[in-house]
Design a protein around this motif. Structure first.
Motif, mmCIF file in Angstrom:
data_model
loop_
_atom_site.group_PDB
_atom_site.id
_atom_site.type_symbol
_atom_site.label_atom_id
_atom_site.label_comp_id
_atom_site.label_asym_id
_atom_site.label_seq_id
_atom_site.Cartn_x
_atom_site.Cartn_y
_atom_site.Cartn_z
ATOM 1 N N ALA A 145 95.980 5.398 82.370
ATOM 2 C CA ALA A 145 96.088 6.403 83.375
ATOM 3 C C ALA A 145 95.446 5.975 84.626
ATOM 4 C CB ALA A 145 95.208 7.589 82.957
ATOM 5 N N SER A 146 95.691 6.870 85.923
ATOM 6 C CA SER A 146 95.330 6.190 87.298
ATOM 7 C C SER A 146 93.728 6.421 87.248
ATOM 8 C CB SER A 146 95.783 7.560 88.284
ATOM 9 O OG SER A 146 97.196 7.512 88.159
ATOM 10 N N TYR A 147 93.237 7.287 86.426
ATOM 11 C CA TYR A 147 91.595 7.537 86.316
ATOM 12 C C TYR A 147 90.975 6.103 85.818
ATOM 13 C CZ TYR A 147 92.220 9.408 81.753
ATOM 14 O OH TYR A 147 92.595 9.545 80.515
ATOM 15 N N HIS A 148 91.634 5.536 85.113
ATOM 16 C CA HIS A 148 91.104 4.110 84.480
ATOM 17 C C HIS A 148 90.671 3.153 85.628
ATOM 18 C CE1 HIS A 148 93.425 5.277 80.367
ATOM 19 N NE2 HIS A 148 91.951 5.671 80.553
ATOM 20 N N ILE A 149 91.199 3.332 86.730
ATOM 21 C CA ILE A 149 91.009 2.098 87.751
ATOM 22 C C ILE A 149 89.466 2.108 88.010
ATOM 23 C CG2 ILE A 149 90.953 4.024 89.825
ATOM 24 C CD1 ILE A 149 92.647 1.981 91.262
ATOM 25 N N ASP A 150 88.561 2.763 88.016
ATOM 26 C CA ASP A 150 87.058 2.879 88.122
ATOM 27 C C ASP A 150 86.184 2.475 86.984
ATOM 28 O OD1 ASP A 150 87.424 3.296 91.049
ATOM 29 O OD2 ASP A 150 87.632 5.514 90.686
ATOM 30 N N ARG A 151 87.101 2.096 85.946
ATOM 31 C CA ARG A 151 86.166 1.746 84.560
ATOM 32 C C ARG A 151 85.930 0.436 84.723
ATOM 33 N NH1 ARG A 151 88.273 6.306 79.928
ATOM 34 N NH2 ARG A 151 87.923 8.056 81.047
ATOM 35 N N TYR A 152 84.823 0.174 83.675
ATOM 36 C CA TYR A 152 84.635 -1.201 83.217
ATOM 37 C C TYR A 152 85.545 -1.766 82.164
ATOM 38 C CZ TYR A 152 81.051 -1.130 87.137
ATOM 39 O OH TYR A 152 80.418 -1.004 88.221
ATOM 40 N N PRO A 153 85.472 -2.939 81.793
ATOM 41 C CA PRO A 153 86.346 -3.526 80.628
ATOM 42 C C PRO A 153 85.624 -3.091 79.314
ATOM 43 C CG PRO A 153 85.985 -5.144 82.020
ATOM 44 C CD PRO A 153 85.172 -4.175 82.713
ATOM 45 N N HIS A 154 84.258 -2.740 79.072
ATOM 46 C CA HIS A 154 83.922 -2.539 77.913
ATOM 47 C C HIS A 154 84.138 -1.018 77.345
ATOM 48 C CE1 HIS A 154 80.371 -0.614 80.366
ATOM 49 N NE2 HIS A 154 80.419 0.177 79.575
ATOM 50 N N GLU A 155 84.727 -0.260 78.576
ATOM 51 C CA GLU A 155 84.984 1.303 78.212
ATOM 52 C C GLU A 155 86.246 1.192 77.602
ATOM 53 O OE1 GLU A 155 83.569 4.153 81.338
ATOM 54 O OE2 GLU A 155 83.392 2.341 82.619
ATOM 55 N N PHE A 156 87.109 0.197 77.287
ATOM 56 C CA PHE A 156 88.448 0.446 76.802
ATOM 57 C C PHE A 156 88.584 -0.346 75.510
ATOM 58 C CE2 PHE A 156 88.796 -0.007 81.336
ATOM 59 C CZ PHE A 156 89.931 1.313 81.710
ATOM 60 N N SER A 157 89.459 0.241 74.637
ATOM 61 C CA SER A 157 89.881 -0.404 73.433
ATOM 62 C C SER A 157 90.685 -1.421 73.581
ATOM 63 C CB SER A 157 90.774 0.662 72.570
ATOM 64 O OG SER A 157 91.760 0.617 73.154
ATOM 65 N N GLY A 158 90.786 -2.306 72.352
ATOM 66 C CA GLY A 158 91.478 -3.816 72.455
ATOM 67 C C GLY A 158 92.776 -3.670 72.869
ATOM 68 N N GLY A 159 93.678 -2.547 72.610
ATOM 69 C CA GLY A 159 95.128 -2.496 73.214
ATOM 70 C C GLY A 159 95.231 -2.270 74.603
ATOM 71 N N GLN A 160 94.046 -1.269 74.964
ATOM 72 C CA GLN A 160 94.140 -0.970 76.302
ATOM 73 C C GLN A 160 93.793 -2.158 77.314
ATOM 74 O OE1 GLN A 160 91.357 2.462 75.982
ATOM 75 N NE2 GLN A 160 92.924 3.829 76.750
ATOM 76 N N ARG A 161 92.580 -2.923 76.900
ATOM 77 C CA ARG A 161 92.614 -4.141 77.249
ATOM 78 C C ARG A 161 93.637 -5.075 77.574
ATOM 79 N NH1 ARG A 161 87.080 -5.113 73.632
ATOM 80 N NH2 ARG A 161 85.987 -3.456 74.691
ATOM 81 N N GLN A 162 94.566 -5.321 76.444
ATOM 82 C CA GLN A 162 95.637 -6.165 76.672
ATOM 83 C C GLN A 162 96.693 -5.521 77.527
ATOM 84 O OE1 GLN A 162 96.385 -9.132 76.605
ATOM 85 N NE2 GLN A 162 96.161 -9.488 74.453
ATOM 86 N N ARG A 163 96.729 -4.328 77.956
ATOM 87 C CA ARG A 163 97.640 -3.660 78.912
ATOM 88 C C ARG A 163 97.075 -3.963 80.229
ATOM 89 N NH1 ARG A 163 100.946 0.626 76.940
ATOM 90 N NH2 ARG A 163 100.756 1.195 74.633
ATOM 91 N N ILE A 164 95.822 -4.055 80.168
ATOM 92 C CA ILE A 164 95.112 -4.533 81.454
ATOM 93 C C ILE A 164 95.487 -5.682 81.874
ATOM 94 C CG2 ILE A 164 92.985 -4.853 82.507
ATOM 95 C CD1 ILE A 164 91.738 -2.256 81.056
ATOM 96 N N GLY A 165 95.502 -6.696 80.966
ATOM 97 C CA GLY A 165 95.814 -8.106 81.222
ATOM 98 C C GLY A 165 97.257 -8.326 81.462
#
Length: 321
Positions: A145-165
């Motif tokens: 989501a667009s609002y994820h842009i201001d979050r830090y890495p520790h606030e995401f699950s493993g799958g979400q972090r891989q999407r970030i990568g």
């Protein structure tokens, strides 16, 4: 114009072993020992093998995170390791890498928007005022989501972090991406989501992948070609359907026999390899696999097998084939 995007020829990467007060080189770890393959635009080649066989070293060497010992790596006809730094910098956006561990590859002190957008700023791909909107677009493409842009890495699950990568690699509009075990640390259901995302992105943006994995069931789903490595060398390479239907190398046969079958009424003969993997610092003479091969003959102990063509797109390095 040739449709070959990447050509790897006789790639070798040796790491020195140092000892003594003066740290003199007393030997080498032969992480990658003379492999060759070609990758056409839009293809996905799966690089498989046991841990320590040199898969990740191949991926990092291709994008020049490692300097190579010998051989050539050509991307769009350009020798990547012969480029001076200023020309390599211009090429880097077209060759990207998604790391195995999405958390350790992210800076925990900066927000996701900055982590994804910093490369765009660094390469001058768009103006500073446009970066934030571009980050939002790529987040949406990758299922965030667009609002994820201001979050830090520790606030995401493993799958979400891989999407970030994946988003961090995708924002540079690359032609080629090395995926270094991108789903190995994820749950099965999340693995399926990431694999489907990668397949969709490949179709939409005409991407080419080098997919590094030890999970052959995942490789079978996403790859068009499969290359099997053992102790730094190429054992077998073929199209996905050909390799899974007709594996020729005893090592490939053993790997395929370990794939779980979802139907409990069906059984597959399991090939259990004996002994331990030899050290890449002191590999066996002849065929490197002969110390564990149930079909080895005397020639295997004395002569290094050629990686030869056996028909179609099928290549194998084995004396008994």
């Amino acid at each position: 114009m040739s449709d070959v995007l990447l050509e790897v020829n006789n790639l070798k990467k040796y790491f020195p072993i140092r000892s003594g007060v003066f740290q003199q080189t007393v030997g080498h770890v032969k992480a990658v020992d003379g492999i060759s393959f070609k990758l056409k635009r839009g293809e996905t080649i799966g690089l498989v093998g046991e841990s320590g066989c040199g898969k990740s070293t191949v991926g990092r060497s291709i994008v020049r995170l490692h300097d190579i010992t010998e051989g050539t790596i050509r991307f769009k006809g350009t020798d990547v390791h012969a480029l001076p730094r200023n020309k390599l910098r211009k090429l880097r956006p077209k060759m990207q890498l998604v790391f195995q561990d999405p958390y350790s590859s992210l800076n925990p002190r900066i927000r996701i928007g900055e982590a994804i957008g910093e490369a765009v700023m660094d390469h001058g791909i768009c103006r500073k005022s446009e970066v934030r909107e571009r980050v939002r677009e790529v987040l949406n493409i990758c299922g965030l989501a667009s609002y994820h842009i201001d979050r830090y890495p520790h606030e995401f699950s493993g799958g979400q972090r891989q999407r970030i990568g994946i988003a961090r690699a995708l924002i540079l509009n690359p032609d080629f991406i090395v995926l270094d075990e991108p789903v190995s640390a994820l749950d099965v259901s999340i693995q399926a989501q990431i694999i489907n995302l990668l397949s969709d992105l490949q179709e939409i943006q005409d991407l080419t992948y080098l997919f590094i994995s030890h999970d052959l069931s995942v490789v079978e789903h996403i790859c068009t070609k499969v290359a099997v490595m053992y102790l730094g060398s190429m054992a077998e390479m073929a199209s996905r359907d050909e390799l899974f239907k007709n594996p020729l190398h005893p090592y490939t046969q053993a790997l395929l026999s370990a794939i779980p079958i979802p139907d409990p009424t069906l059984r597959r003969e399991r090939i259990v390899l004996q002994g331990d993997i030899p050290s890449p610092a002191n590999p066996p003479f002849g065929c490197k696999f002969h110390t564990r091969c149930p079909q080895a003959i005397d020639k295997c102990k004395e002569v290094v097998p050629d990686f030869r063509h056996v028909g179609g797109d099928h290549y194998v390095a084995c004396h008994i084939v």
